[in-house]
Design an enzyme around this catalytic site. Structure first.
Site, PDB file in Angstrom:
ATOM      1  CE1 TYR A  53      -3.148  -2.995  -0.019  1.00 50.50           C
ATOM      2  CE2 TYR A  53      -3.692  -2.733   2.096  1.00 50.50           C
ATOM      3  CZ  TYR A  53      -3.772  -3.426   1.111  1.00 50.50           C
ATOM      4  OH  TYR A  53      -4.761  -4.341   1.302  1.00 50.50           O
ATOM      5  CG  HIS A 128      -1.410  -8.999  -0.637  1.00 51.22           C
ATOM      6  ND1 HIS A 128      -0.810  -7.877  -0.338  1.00 51.22           N
ATOM      7  CD2 HIS A 128      -2.670  -8.933  -0.880  1.00 51.22           C
ATOM      8  CE1 HIS A 128      -1.919  -6.989  -0.696  1.00 51.22           C
ATOM      9  NE2 HIS A 128      -3.157  -7.580  -0.880  1.00 51.22           N
ATOM     10  CB  SER A 208     -13.536  -4.180  -1.680  1.00 53.19           C
ATOM     11  OG  SER A 208     -12.472  -3.422  -2.188  1.00 53.19           O
ATOM     12  N   PRO A 209     -15.595  -4.235   1.417  1.00 56.42           N
ATOM     13  CG  PRO A 209     -16.131  -3.481   3.658  1.00 56.42           C
ATOM     14  CD  PRO A 209     -14.958  -4.024   2.593  1.00 56.42           C
ATOM     15  CG  LEU A 210     -18.541  -0.189   2.614  1.00 60.44           C
ATOM     16  CD1 LEU A 210     -18.185   1.098   3.050  1.00 60.44           C
ATOM     17  CD2 LEU A 210     -19.788  -0.734   3.047  1.00 60.44           C
ATOM     18  N   GLY A 212     -15.569  -1.272  -3.060  1.00 60.70           N
ATOM     19  CA  GLY A 212     -14.452  -0.737  -3.291  1.00 60.70           C
ATOM     20  C   GLY A 212     -14.332   0.975  -3.401  1.00 60.70           C
TER      21      GLY A 212
END
Length: 286
Positions: A53, A128, A208-210, A212
Site C-alpha cells: 500500500y 497477500h 472492499s465490503p462496500l 471498493g
C-alpha cells in the site's frame, strides 16, 4: 464496540482498511492520522494494511509506517489493537501490481514489515495473493516458519479459494487465523470461502465490503434495497451493508477502507445495528 474472535485475539467487529490512505488519491498524512485516531476513538481494534500500500517504488510500506506513527501518537492504550499486514503482492511504482510468493522473499518482506511497524512481532501476517509460479505449499511453508520463529503472532491468507484454505489450514497445523477475501453486495463469489471459514472457525475478513473505493459512495443508488433499509433505520446504506456482513456469520469481520475520520466513524456504527430476518432476506436477494 462489539467484538469478534480472530485467532486467540478478540477484536472489534468492524475493522479499518488502510489502503485508501496510501495509494492513488491519498490524503495528506495529517488527515490519515486523524482517520486512524478516529477509528481508535470509536473502538476499532483491527487495522489492516500491507507493504504494497504505497505509490512510488521508494515508499514501499508507506501505509505500515503511517499506521505505526498514528498508534504511537494516539493518547490511548493500544495494547488491544491488532495490526494485520500482508506480503507477496508488490507495486513497482508505475501503477501495476505483481506477485512474489517465493519463501525467501516472504520471509524478507515480513522482517521489513516488522521493522516498519515496530514491536517484537507482527500481530497478524497474511500471504497477500497466490503466486502461480510458486507452489502454494511452499509459500505457506514460509508463513509457517515465520509463525514458528515468532516473527508473526498469527497467520492468515488472502485472495484464497476453498482448496487453498484447507491446504493452508493443514500446513499451519490448524493455526490459520484468518482469510481475507473480497466480499460485498456487488461481489458475492466468496460465499464458499466464507462458509468454509465458519465451518473451520477461521475469521473471514471481507475486503472492499462496500464495493471498493470508487463505488462505495453510490452503494445506495446501485443497490436500492440497501438504501431503503437504511432510510428505515435513519443510517447510511454503508452502515446497513456492514451490518449485513456481520449478520452473514459470527466469523465475518468487514474491514472498510477509509481516508476521512467521518467515514470510519460512520462505519463503526454498523456494529450496533441489528437487521431483522425480513430485512436480511431482502438484502440477500438484492
Amino acid at each position: 464496540m462489539k467484538t469478534r474472535q480472530l485467532g486467540d485475539r478478540t477484536v472489534s467487529a468492524i475493522g479499518l482498511g488502510g489502503m485508501p490512505m496510501s495509494i492513488e488519491g491519498r490524503p495528506d498524512a495529517a488527515r490519515s492520522i486523524a482517520t486512524i485516531h478516529a477509528a481508535l476513538d470509536a473502538g476499532v481494534t483491527l487495522i489492516d494494511t500491507a507493504d504494497a500500500y504505497h505509490l512510488h517504488a521508494d515508499d514501499v510500506g508507506h501505509n505500515e509506517t503511517l499506521i505505526a506513527t498514528a498508534l504511537r501518537s494516539w493518547g490511548g492504550d493500544t495494547s488491544a489493537v491488532v495490526v494485520a499486514t500482508k506480503g507477496g503482492h508488490l507495486r513497482p511504482g508505475d501503477g501495476t501490481w505483481y506477485v512474489d510468493g517465493r519463501p525467501e522473499y516472504l520471509k524478507q518482506a515480513a522482517e521489513a514489515s516488522l521493522k516498519r511497524l515496530g514491536g517484537d512481532a507482527i500481530d497478524l501476517y497474511h500471504y497477500h495473493r497466490p503466486d502461480p509460479a510458486v507452489p502454494y505449499a511452499d509459500s505457506i511453508g514460509a508463513i509457517r516458519d515465520l509463525l514458528d520463529a515468532g516473527t508473526i503472532r498469527l497467520a492468515g491468507i488472502s485472495n484464497a479459494n476453498p482448496a487453498q484454505i484447507r491446504e493452508a489450514y493443514d500446513i499451519l497445523g490448524g493455526r490459520l487465523a484468518s482469510v481475507q477475501n473480497q466480499y460485498s453486495p456487488a461481489f458475492r463469489s466468496s460465499q464458499p470461502e466464507l462458509d468454509l471459514c465458519a465451518e473451520l472457525g477461521i475469521a473471514f475478513l471481507s475486503w472492499s465490503p462496500l464495493g471498493g473505493i470508487k463505488s462505495a459512495a453510490d452503494l445506495g443508488t446501485r443497490f436500492a434495497p440497501f438504501q431503503r433499509v437504511a432510510d428505515a433505520h435513519g443510517v447510511s446504506p454503508q452502515v446497513v451493508t456492514l451490518a449485513w456482513h456481520l449478520a452473514a456469520s459470527p466469523w465475518v469481520i468487514p474491514i472498510p477502507g477509509a481516508s476521512r475520520p467521518e467515514s470510519i466513524r460512520d462505519s463503526a456504527g454498523a456494529a450496533e445495528l441489528t437487521l431483522s430476518a425480513e430485512e436480511l432476506a431482502t438484502l440477500d436477494a438484492a
